[in-house]
Design a protein around this motif. Structure first.
Motif, PDB file in Angstrom:
ATOM      1  N   LEU A 118      55.926 -82.298 -36.799  1.00 29.22           N
ATOM      2  CA  LEU A 118      54.719 -81.473 -37.929  1.00 29.22           C
ATOM      3  C   LEU A 118      54.228 -80.372 -37.143  1.00 29.22           C
ATOM      4  O   LEU A 118      53.967 -79.441 -37.498  1.00 29.22           O
ATOM      5  N   GLN A 121      56.512 -77.503 -37.172  1.00 31.97           N
ATOM      6  CA  GLN A 121      56.509 -76.684 -38.537  1.00 31.97           C
ATOM      7  C   GLN A 121      55.246 -75.939 -38.661  1.00 31.97           C
ATOM      8  O   GLN A 121      55.170 -74.736 -38.929  1.00 31.97           O
ATOM      9  N   ASN A 122      54.024 -76.517 -38.398  1.00 29.78           N
ATOM     10  CA  ASN A 122      52.768 -75.726 -38.359  1.00 29.78           C
ATOM     11  C   ASN A 122      52.675 -74.684 -37.692  1.00 29.78           C
ATOM     12  O   ASN A 122      52.111 -73.505 -37.909  1.00 29.78           O
ATOM     13  N   THR A 123      53.255 -74.542 -36.344  1.00 28.16           N
ATOM     14  CA  THR A 123      53.182 -73.661 -35.339  1.00 28.16           C
ATOM     15  C   THR A 123      54.218 -72.385 -35.911  1.00 28.16           C
ATOM     16  O   THR A 123      53.564 -71.407 -36.090  1.00 28.16           O
ATOM     17  N   ASP A 125      54.865 -71.820 -39.080  1.00 26.06           N
ATOM     18  CA  ASP A 125      54.107 -71.301 -40.257  1.00 26.06           C
ATOM     19  C   ASP A 125      53.253 -70.510 -39.722  1.00 26.06           C
ATOM     20  O   ASP A 125      53.099 -69.461 -40.281  1.00 26.06           O
ATOM     21  N   MET A 126      52.416 -70.787 -38.810  1.00 24.06           N
ATOM     22  CA  MET A 126      51.141 -69.905 -38.327  1.00 24.06           C
ATOM     23  C   MET A 126      51.834 -68.592 -37.755  1.00 24.06           C
ATOM     24  O   MET A 126      51.147 -67.652 -37.985  1.00 24.06           O
TER      25      MET A 126
END
Length: 161
Positions: A118, A121-123, A125-126
């Motif tokens: 997670l 993925q968040n990194t 996306d950011m």
């Protein structure tokens, strides 16, 4: 997290000797990507094609943190001999082993989860959103333990080089 510890004394019923403690522990473990040591060559910019490749270290789990204000011993059952021994010894009950066990169990649960996935993925996306807002239409994020890093060297993402 529920921590259930039982210490039996063989040959004696639990009403006479033994202890069972039930703790409800609250805490957290995070996953993070450390950007603090990235070197300039961790970001490769192609101004012509408006593309950027960013190489960062993989996510890692942080140390488990127990929230003492939300953690409590829910139940403690002790045999008669244990109570007499505690009274005569004049020592308070030591719950530190319960906290250590709670930390270990939370850490194990975090490792078994997809928390680092997670964070990955968040990194990504950011970084894609941030680079997109700077005008880059093709953004590639690579997670590598070999990400170019060096402490105390800022990274220039302006593309000016």
């Amino acid at each position: 997290m529920i921590v259930d510890v039982e210490k039996d004394t063989q040959g004696l019923p639990s009403i006479l000797a033994g202890e069972r403690t039930l703790m409800v522990a609250a805490g957290e473990v995070d996953a993070e990507v450390d950007f603090s040591g990235l070197k300039a060559d961790a970001i490769v910019v192609d101004e012509v094609n408006k593309s950027v490749v960013i190489t960062v270290p993989p996510p890692t789990l942080t140390k488990t943190r127990i929230d003492n204000s939300k953690t409590r011993v829910y139940s403690r059952e002790r045999g008669l001999l244990n109570r007499v021994e505690d009274f005569l010894a004049d020592q308070p009950v030591d719950d530190q082993p319960l906290y250590v066990q709670a930390e270990n169990e939370m850490s194990t649960a975090a490792q078994a989860s997809d928390l680092t996935g997670l964070a990955k993925q968040n990194t990504e996306d950011m970084l894609v959103a941030m680079m997109g807002s700077l005008g880059y239409s093709d953004v590639t994020v690579i997670f590598s333990a070999d990400a170019p890093t060096a402490p105390d060297q800022p990274v220039d993402i302006s593309g000016a080089g």
